[in-house]
Design an enzyme around this catalytic site. Structure first.
Site, mmCIF file in Angstrom:
data_model
loop_
_atom_site.group_PDB
_atom_site.id
_atom_site.type_symbol
_atom_site.label_atom_id
_atom_site.label_comp_id
_atom_site.label_asym_id
_atom_site.label_seq_id
_atom_site.Cartn_x
_atom_site.Cartn_y
_atom_site.Cartn_z
ATOM 1 N N GLY A 1 0.809 -1.216 0.000
ATOM 2 C CA GLY A 1 0.000 0.000 0.000
ATOM 3 C C GLY A 1 0.835 1.255 0.000
ATOM 4 O O GLY A 1 0.504 2.244 -0.656
ATOM 5 N N ASP A 2 1.950 1.218 0.715
ATOM 6 C CA ASP A 2 2.847 2.371 0.725
ATOM 7 C C ASP A 2 3.515 2.543 -0.638
ATOM 8 O O ASP A 2 3.724 3.669 -1.103
ATOM 9 C CB ASP A 2 3.897 2.200 1.816
ATOM 10 C CG ASP A 2 3.268 2.141 3.198
ATOM 11 O OD1 ASP A 2 2.636 3.134 3.602
ATOM 12 O OD2 ASP A 2 3.387 1.100 3.860
#
Length: 584
Positions: A334-335
């Site tokens: 997600g990052d």
């Protein structure tokens, strides 16, 4: 923009210290049914907003990280990990820095231990000045106060990307792209409906609020449109897979991991999860539309794990599928998605382009092992008073760089499915199987029915990419094809170039096509009303156009979605180029 220097990025958010304890487990404890993990090796790494900042820096950007840090042991360890890689601006912290410790046995998480309740207490003059001078901003909100401390400055200068958290505040108006995970989008949309009194199904509050006009975000050439609104400017097993959550680095963002759309299962296969796949897209599209209006954001990209990302500007969502599916550790994906999207927007990409690049980057990141396998390059030493200018290339962090019977339904329709016997001689017509029977079998097995349509006069790379991506959404793909008369009415004299039998034969030869249905009307709506697919797919070249099928599918709970389409590929343009002698 090839060869151009990449834009700098300021990351505002909550940093974590991530720790992996990796060992082996070959027995259970005698006093409890739990594995005994032995010979553990410890590894520390940046987590949360710090991981997003490091990934952006590894992609060759000058990165400034504004985050809460104290004088506790975890804060000092994180400072050492970040030293020389990003410019660090610390906000005062109320307690110890949050730590996330994963215990893994042979690479598989067994348990996660959390400690530390520190929150960013206040903004600083240095942080305010950095935001005022920032060319682009990413907010990586983990609900621990950094974004709230700088909300006034972020409101005055809306970020390019905001990765929200259920415990954090809402994105400020005018953010170009907000990136919730599926479970977060559902929770945040429900909260938005409660707060504003908006009907989640219609987006109307009864007073005219909550509706918005659609516009177009385009390059100067006018050939690359990115439809957007006129806003003013649970992630499971602790993971966002492909374009989803990270694990320990994602604090407590948890949701059930979606099934794999790229494993090629047929009817009733695992990745479709039955009609739930269509329901997931429908619900995600509804929630994204609510959030676009409520937050007054340019766009909302709901990450769906291995299924990819659903991008909404308020209507006609675009589904950006993951190009492949990996079985690696998804922690940190997600990052990687948020950092890549923010960087590409800073470089001048349109929102749709940035999301496609970010999906590819997150997928590659998982394939390389996720955050657990992250090996940051040796940190260059910045000169005094300026951030590092070369953090190394971003390998893995940036984008991976007929004739037949009438159906008996009251309208003319001829149907054909995949041949089950040996291939026939080209001169002989193929037998027409009934896609309605296929749909019934898939539905009886709890599968997801996907349909798409078109003339498919000259099959080209744009068609093939669209069909392959559409097939990965569910458990069968039915292609609705215009008859010769229908094509002639739509395209004019001289079309189709290839007669119906030839067009059907070519489509049936594709592994991603399970059945073909032919309709004689100008639109496939009557055929769709009988097939009742869970998902109806159109190419992204329809962005901004009216899609009458969308309202039709809502009658039975289906969802119409757009898929990215290769620019410059169309039968009409191919024919025009051929008439010019092949010149581009």
């Amino acid at each position: 923009m090839s060869g151009a220097r990449k834009a700098s990025l300021v990351v505002v958010g909550d940093a974590l210290l991530d720790r992996d304890l990796t060992g082996t487990a070959d027995r259970l404890a005698p006093d409890a049914p739990v594995p005994v993990v032995t010979d553990c090796a410890e590894r520390l790494r940046p987590g949360g907003a710090a991981l997003a900042a490091c990934l952006a820096a590894r992609d060759g950007r000058d990165v400034t990280l504004i985050t809460g840090l104290g004088d506790d042991e975890a804060s000092e360890a994180l400072r050492a990990l970040l030293d020389g890689r990003v410019r660090l601006i610390a906000l005062p912290l109320t307690g110890p820095l949050p730590e996330k410790t994963r215990v893994l046995a042979r690479g598989r998480p067994v348990v996660r231990l959390d400690r530390g309740d520190g929150r960013a207490r206040a903004a600083t003059d240095e942080a305010r000045e950095a935001l005022r001078a920032a060319p682009a901003v990413l907010v990586a909100d983990y609900g621990r106060g950094a974004a709230d401390a700088l909300r006034a400055e972020l409101t005055a200068r809306p970020p390019a990307v905001w990765d929200p958290h259920p415990r954090g505040g809402p994105p400020v108006p005018g953010v170009r792209l907000v990136t919730p995970a599926r479970a977060e989008a559902a929770a945040l949309a429900a909260r938005a409906v409660t707060d504003s009194g908006t009907d989640a199904d219609t987006g109307d509050s009864g007073t005219g609020a909550g509706t918005r006009d659609s516009g177009t975000e385009t390059r100067d050439s006018g050939t690359d449109a990115d439809t957007r609104g006129s806003g003013t400017g649970t992630r499971g097993s602790d993971s966002r897979t492909a374009a989803g959550d990270s694990g320990a680095g994602s604090d407590t963002r948890d949701s059930a991991p979606p099934d794999d759309p790229a494993r090629g299962a047929r009817a009733g296969g695992p990745h479709g999860r039955g009609a739930g796949a269509g329901r997931e897209l429908r619900d995600a599209a509804r929630d994204a539309g609510v959030l676009v209006r409520h937050w007054r954001a340019g766009a909302v990209a709901v990450t769906l794990g291995e299924r990819g990302v659903l991008l909404s500007y308020g209507e006609h969502p675009l589904l950006v599928p993951a190009p492949v599916t990996h079985q690696g550790d998804p922690c940190g994906a997600g990052d990687a998605f948020a950092a890549t999207a923010a960087g590409l927007l800073a470089d001048g990409a349109l929102v749709g382009e940035a999301v496609e690049g970010a999906v590819a980057a997150a997928t590659a990141f998982v394939g390389e092992g996720g955050a657990a396998a992250l090996r940051l390059p040796d940190a260059p030493r910045p000169t005094a008073g300026r951030p590092p200018s070369d953090a190394g290339p971003g390998a893995g962090a940036g984008p991976a760089p007929g004739a037949g019977q009438a159906s008996g339904t009251g309208h003319a329709v001829r149907t054909t499915g995949r041949p089950t016997g040996p291939a026939q001689a080209p001169a002989a017509p193929e037998p027409f199987d009934d896609p309605f029977a296929l749909v019934a079998r898939v539905r009886a097995a709890g599968g997801t029915v996907v349909a798409t349509g078109g003339c498919f006069d000259l099959l080209h790379a744009g068609h093939v990419g669209l069909l392959q991506a559409a097939r990965r959404i569910g458990d069968c793909l039915v292609v609705c094809v215009n008859s010769d008369d229908s094509v002639r009415r739509r395209k004019g004299a001289g079309r189709p170039v290839n007669p119906l039998d030839d067009r059907v034969r070519v489509l049936r030869a594709l592994a991603c096509v399970d059945a073909v249905a032919v309709f004689d009307e100008d639109t496939p709506e009557r055929l769709l009303a009988d097939l009742r697919p869970d998902v109806w797919v159109k190419g992204g070249d329809y962005a901004g156009a009216d899609l009458p099928e969308a309202a039709l599918l809502q009658e039975w709970g289906g969802q119409a979605v757009l898929l990215p389409y290769l620019d410059g590929r169309s039968s009409t343009s191919l024919l025009a180029r051929a008439a010019r002698g092949g010149a581009r």
